[in-house]
Write an enzyme that holds these catalytic residues in place. Structure first.
Site, PDB file in Angstrom:
ATOM      1  N   GLY A 116      -3.833   3.488   7.143  1.00 10.81           N
ATOM      2  CA  GLY A 116      -3.375   3.348   5.761  1.00 10.81           C
ATOM      3  C   GLY A 116      -3.027   1.901   5.529  1.00 10.81           C
ATOM      4  O   GLY A 116      -3.007   1.107   6.475  1.00 10.81           O
ATOM      5  N   GLY A 175      -1.075  -0.813   5.711  1.00  7.83           N
ATOM      6  CA  GLY A 175       0.180  -1.095   6.414  1.00  7.83           C
ATOM      7  C   GLY A 175       0.863  -2.336   5.890  1.00  7.83           C
ATOM      8  O   GLY A 175       2.015  -2.619   6.221  1.00  7.83           O
ATOM      9  N   ARG A 176       0.118  -3.110   5.102  1.00  7.51           N
ATOM     10  CA  ARG A 176       0.729  -4.341   4.565  1.00  7.51           C
ATOM     11  C   ARG A 176       0.101  -4.738   3.234  1.00  7.51           C
ATOM     12  O   ARG A 176       0.187  -5.890   2.834  1.00  7.51           O
ATOM     13  CB  ARG A 176       0.569  -5.457   5.571  1.00  7.51           C
ATOM     14  CG  ARG A 176      -0.887  -5.660   5.981  1.00  7.51           C
ATOM     15  CD  ARG A 176      -1.014  -6.919   6.730  1.00  7.51           C
ATOM     16  NE  ARG A 176      -2.309  -7.008   7.386  1.00  7.51           N
ATOM     17  CZ  ARG A 176      -2.686  -8.066   8.033  1.00  7.51           C
ATOM     18  NH1 ARG A 176      -1.890  -9.107   8.101  1.00  7.51           N
ATOM     19  NH2 ARG A 176      -3.862  -8.104   8.621  1.00  7.51           N
ATOM     20  N   LYS A 192      -1.743  -8.305  -0.641  1.00  8.78           N
ATOM     21  CA  LYS A 192      -1.883  -8.122   0.812  1.00  8.78           C
ATOM     22  C   LYS A 192      -0.845  -8.993   1.520  1.00  8.78           C
ATOM     23  O   LYS A 192      -0.797 -10.200   1.301  1.00  8.78           O
ATOM     24  CB  LYS A 192      -3.305  -8.519   1.243  1.00  8.78           C
ATOM     25  CG  LYS A 192      -3.568  -8.316   2.728  1.00  8.78           C
ATOM     26  CD  LYS A 192      -5.036  -8.436   3.050  1.00  8.78           C
ATOM     27  CE  LYS A 192      -5.283  -8.323   4.549  1.00  8.78           C
ATOM     28  NZ  LYS A 192      -6.699  -8.501   4.879  1.00  8.78           N
ATOM     29  N   GLY A 207       4.295  -5.685   8.158  1.00  9.55           N
ATOM     30  CA  GLY A 207       3.906  -5.615   6.758  1.00  9.55           C
ATOM     31  C   GLY A 207       3.523  -6.958   6.149  1.00  9.55           C
ATOM     32  O   GLY A 207       3.233  -7.046   4.956  1.00  9.55           O
ATOM     33  N   ARG A 218      -5.644  -9.692  -4.054  1.00 18.32           N
ATOM     34  CA  ARG A 218      -7.045  -9.349  -3.860  1.00 18.32           C
ATOM     35  C   ARG A 218      -7.504  -8.475  -5.019  1.00 18.32           C
ATOM     36  O   ARG A 218      -6.736  -7.639  -5.512  1.00 18.32           O
ATOM     37  CB  ARG A 218      -7.080  -8.601  -2.541  1.00 18.32           C
ATOM     38  CG  ARG A 218      -8.346  -8.075  -2.085  1.00 18.32           C
ATOM     39  CD  ARG A 218      -8.281  -7.910  -0.582  1.00 18.32           C
ATOM     40  NE  ARG A 218      -7.626  -6.669  -0.162  1.00 18.32           N
ATOM     41  CZ  ARG A 218      -7.743  -6.165   1.056  1.00 18.32           C
ATOM     42  NH1 ARG A 218      -8.469  -6.784   1.955  1.00 18.32           N
ATOM     43  NH2 ARG A 218      -7.148  -5.055   1.384  1.00 18.32           N
ATOM     44  N   ARG A 257     -12.110   3.292   1.375  1.00 16.71           N
ATOM     45  CA  ARG A 257     -12.867   3.001   2.595  1.00 16.71           C
ATOM     46  C   ARG A 257     -13.498   4.273   3.152  1.00 16.71           C
ATOM     47  O   ARG A 257     -13.097   5.380   2.775  1.00 16.71           O
ATOM     48  CB  ARG A 257     -11.905   2.455   3.674  1.00 16.71           C
ATOM     49  CG  ARG A 257     -11.226   1.191   3.264  1.00 16.71           C
ATOM     50  CD  ARG A 257      -9.709   1.281   3.437  1.00 16.71           C
ATOM     51  NE  ARG A 257      -9.055   0.198   2.692  1.00 16.71           N
ATOM     52  CZ  ARG A 257      -8.982  -1.041   3.123  1.00 16.71           C
ATOM     53  NH1 ARG A 257      -9.436  -1.339   4.320  1.00 16.71           N
ATOM     54  NH2 ARG A 257      -8.428  -1.978   2.379  1.00 16.71           N
ATOM     55  N   ASP A 272     -12.332   1.913   8.887  1.00 15.97           N
ATOM     56  CA  ASP A 272     -11.289   1.685   7.879  1.00 15.97           C
ATOM     57  C   ASP A 272     -11.495   0.350   7.156  1.00 15.97           C
ATOM     58  O   ASP A 272     -10.784   0.058   6.200  1.00 15.97           O
ATOM     59  CB  ASP A 272      -9.889   1.739   8.509  1.00 15.97           C
ATOM     60  CG  ASP A 272      -9.767   0.873   9.740  1.00 15.97           C
ATOM     61  OD1 ASP A 272     -10.465   1.168  10.741  1.00 15.97           O
ATOM     62  OD2 ASP A 272      -9.021  -0.107   9.715  1.00 15.97           O
ATOM     63  N   ASP A 319     -11.766  -6.649   3.912  1.00 13.27           N
ATOM     64  CA  ASP A 319     -10.839  -6.890   5.029  1.00 13.27           C
ATOM     65  C   ASP A 319     -11.318  -7.991   5.962  1.00 13.27           C
ATOM     66  O   ASP A 319     -11.751  -7.751   7.099  1.00 13.27           O
ATOM     67  CB  ASP A 319     -10.580  -5.591   5.815  1.00 13.27           C
ATOM     68  CG  ASP A 319      -9.523  -4.742   5.137  1.00 13.27           C
ATOM     69  OD1 ASP A 319      -9.223  -5.001   3.959  1.00 13.27           O
ATOM     70  OD2 ASP A 319      -8.995  -3.816   5.774  1.00 13.27           O
TER      71      ASP A 319
HETATM   72  P1  AMP Z   1      -7.028  -4.581  10.163  1.00 11.42           P
HETATM   73  O1  AMP Z   1      -7.625  -4.632  11.524  1.00 11.42           O
HETATM   74  O2  AMP Z   1      -6.427  -5.890   9.697  1.00 11.42           O
HETATM   75  O3  AMP Z   1      -7.981  -4.035   9.153  1.00 11.42           O
HETATM   76  O4  AMP Z   1      -5.776  -3.597  10.238  1.00 11.42           O
HETATM   77  C1  AMP Z   1      -5.833  -2.291  10.753  1.00 11.42           C
HETATM   78  C2  AMP Z   1      -4.649  -1.503  10.261  1.00 11.42           C
HETATM   79  O5  AMP Z   1      -3.437  -2.093  10.671  1.00 11.42           O
HETATM   80  C3  AMP Z   1      -4.575  -1.394   8.756  1.00 11.42           C
HETATM   81  O6  AMP Z   1      -4.114  -0.120   8.469  1.00 11.42           O
HETATM   82  C4  AMP Z   1      -3.561  -2.450   8.391  1.00 11.42           C
HETATM   83  O7  AMP Z   1      -2.914  -2.167   7.175  1.00 11.42           O
HETATM   84  C5  AMP Z   1      -2.608  -2.400   9.552  1.00 11.42           C
HETATM   85  N1  AMP Z   1      -1.946  -3.684   9.786  1.00 11.42           N
HETATM   86  C6  AMP Z   1      -2.511  -4.839  10.217  1.00 11.42           C
HETATM   87  N2  AMP Z   1      -1.596  -5.805  10.311  1.00 11.42           N
HETATM   88  C7  AMP Z   1      -0.407  -5.273   9.932  1.00 11.42           C
HETATM   89  C8  AMP Z   1       0.933  -5.765   9.818  1.00 11.42           C
HETATM   90  N3  AMP Z   1       1.237  -7.021  10.100  1.00 11.42           N
HETATM   91  N4  AMP Z   1       1.877  -4.904   9.406  1.00 11.42           N
HETATM   92  C9  AMP Z   1       1.588  -3.637   9.118  1.00 11.42           C
HETATM   93  N5  AMP Z   1       0.360  -3.113   9.209  1.00 11.42           N
HETATM   94  C10 AMP Z   1      -0.632  -3.915   9.608  1.00 11.42           C
HETATM   95 MG    MG Z   2      -8.295  -3.236   7.549  1.00 12.16          MG
END
Ligand code: AMP
Ligand code: MG
Length: 508
Positions: free
Chosen positions: A109, A111-112, A132, A145, A195, A202, A271, A281
């Protein structure tokens, strides 16, 4: 003399323009927030301490009819740092799952990232606005986050560069920074990237419900996406089949775009795969410099699952994950047929794009050996992918020409001669002159790409001196990737030896 006033005179005066919107005139809706709450969590952005504007993109502002002068407001950073919300917004974090490096992770989901809502511009286009790096959400797991300034600058520049290259992508409106420390491998500072995309749904948005056995939510989400983004299928009795077919064809095309421009995404988890076939992303991405099909841009991917030459087949593998999630809606026979159409669609786009890069008017699959031969030459001679295509525009197709300026770049000159002979023969079967071909080639072979070392200069100036001018300079440069920009000639250079093969950390 009034009878001499002709409507065509308007051409000289220009079209009448309507004033752009001020911030308070942006009219947010959020159709995603009207879906049942299984699909997201309502959450507000966490305010960013003492936010300041890092960069503002006037091109993206036009997408939402936003007056660029608004970026000069003293409180602009408060708005796009997530500190001040427009009235009536319904902020939320989207739920999804995903196959990450081949493993299914049932609960991910945003996450940030926080979806503020969507804006409809005067042309009737809908743009979702997402912040973001705007703080923790119920999906943050152990994350903070936040996003760091470094990765926000990279996403900001790359998404705009990809757009200018004609590649479907999310867009970037602005970056707001803060001195709030964020800890990755070292202490960095926080930033929020705004963004824009027609949709941030996704593949993983569907997968999450398949593994929970909540098939009714899959149909509801598919209906929502079809109604909004594929309305032409809405009334069809086989609308889900048409939807899967369309996203398959878009993904095949996107992969052909990435390959032909030498772009490596780095984290092709499901995702991170857009339901609209957009590049989404941006993390440890990289543009290939010297040509190497095994190029890995992400140093957390030592096996090279997402290496450059793996991308087209990963696109198909990811589609098969989506197809599985849709398996209650599309029959197995139809699914097989659709997935089988991926490879031919990919090759068709690939040959069309690569053939155009070679200046061919009518490329066909029979041109594969010519394309491959060229790429093999680049690989063996470790030549810069982007510049080699650009320089080939000067190829003299006359039988007597030795093309010595081009030839001298190759260590193996005989191999170049042999390829040049086949290229000359191929060009001989087309109409048109060398100068016409040069013009065509210069319109599809970029002179400027976002090389990692260029982004790094902008990042270091921003981090160390709070000087954001290099970001704006690169944004302007990459907005016209095909134009000669003589005062920016240095920016077309391959990386200095010290900056070769930069691999980028996944931690962003
Ligand atoms: P990504 O590889 O950047 O696409 O991230 C994979 C997952 O991790 C996604 O659900 C992001 O929202 C979450 N995520 C990445 N970095 C962070 C962060 N610093 N804090 C919280 N969630 C994160
Ligand atoms: Mg991502």
């Amino acid at each position: 003399m009034t009878n001499k006033l002709k409507l065509s005179r308007i051409g000289i005066l220009g079209r009448p323009t309507l004033p752009m919107h001020k911030l308070h005139q942006l009219n947010f809706a959020n159709r995603y927030a009207h879906l049942p709450e299984h699909f997201y969590s309502r959450v507000n952005p966490t305010p960013l301490p003492a936010p300041y504007l890092v960069s503002f993109n006037t091109h993206a502002a036009r997408l939402i009819d936003l007056d660029s002068d608004e970026a000069r407001r003293a409180d602009f950073a408060e708005h796009f740092g997530g500190n001040r919300l427009p009235p009536d917004v319904e902020p939320l974090a989207m739920l999804y799952a995903g196959h990450q490096f081949g493993q299914f992770v049932p609960q991910l989901g945003d996450g940030r990232a926080i979806l503020l809502g969507e804006l409809t511009n005067r042309a009737g286009e809908h743009w979702e606005v997402q912040l973001k790096g705007s703080g923790v959400t119920p999906y943050s797991r152990r994350g903070d986050g936040r996003a760091v300034l470094r990765s926000s600058i990279r996403e900001y520049l790359c998404s705009e560069a990809m757009h200018a290259l004609g590649i479907p992508t999310s867009r970037a409106l602005c970056i707001v920074g803060s001195d709030e420390p964020v800890y990755r491998e070292t202490a960095e500072t926080a930033a929020v990237l705004t963004r824009l995309a027609p949709s941030h749904v996704r593949f993983g948005s569907f997968e999450v419900f398949f593994y929970r056995g909540q098939y009714e939510h899959i149909a509801a989400l598919a209906d929502f996406v079809i109604a909004r983004h594929y309305p032409e299928f809405s009334e069809a009795s086989d609308k889900y089949r048409l939807f899967l077919k369309e996203i398959t064809s878009r993904t095949a095309k996107l992969m052909a775009h990435w390959q032909t421009v030498g772009f490596c995404h780095g984290v092709m988890n499901t995702d991170n795969m857009s339901i609209l076939g957009l590049t989404l992303d941006y993390g440890p991405f990289g543009f290939m410099e010297s040509y190497d099909p095994g190029y890995i841009c992400n140093h957390s991917d030592p096996q090279g699952r997402y290496a450059y030459d793996q991308q087209p087949q990963v696109g198909l593998w990811n589609l098969s994950c989506l197809a599985q999630a849709l398996s209650r809606l599309v029959s197995e026979a139809d699914t097989d047929k659709i997935l089988e159409s991926y490879a031919p669609a990919y090759y068709q786009h690939y040959v069309a794009l690569m053939g155009a890069k070679l200046g061919l008017l009518n490329p066909t699959l029979e041109d594969f050996p010519l394309i491959d031969g060229w790429l093999t030459l680049l690989q063996k001679n470790q030549l810069d992918y982007t510049n080699s295509f650009r320089n080939l525009d000067n190829f003299d197709s006359a039988a007597s020409a030795d093309n010595h300026a081009l030839r001298d770049q190759f260590i193996d000159r005989e191999a170049f001669d042999a390829w040049a002979e086949s290229y000359r023969a191929r060009l001989g079967r087309e109409s048109g002159t060398d100068s016409e071909r040069k013009a065509r080639m210069d319109a599809v072979n970029p002179k400027y790409i976002l090389r990692n070392y260029l982004a790094q200069v902008a990042i270091e100036k921003a981090e160390n001196q709070r000087d954001f001018s290099e970001i704006d300079r690169l944004l302007a440069l990459l907005n016209k990737p095909y134009d000669e920009q003589p005062e920016m000639e240095d920016y077309a250079a391959p990386p200095p030896e010290s900056a070769r093969r930069i691999m980028v950390s996944c931690s962003s």
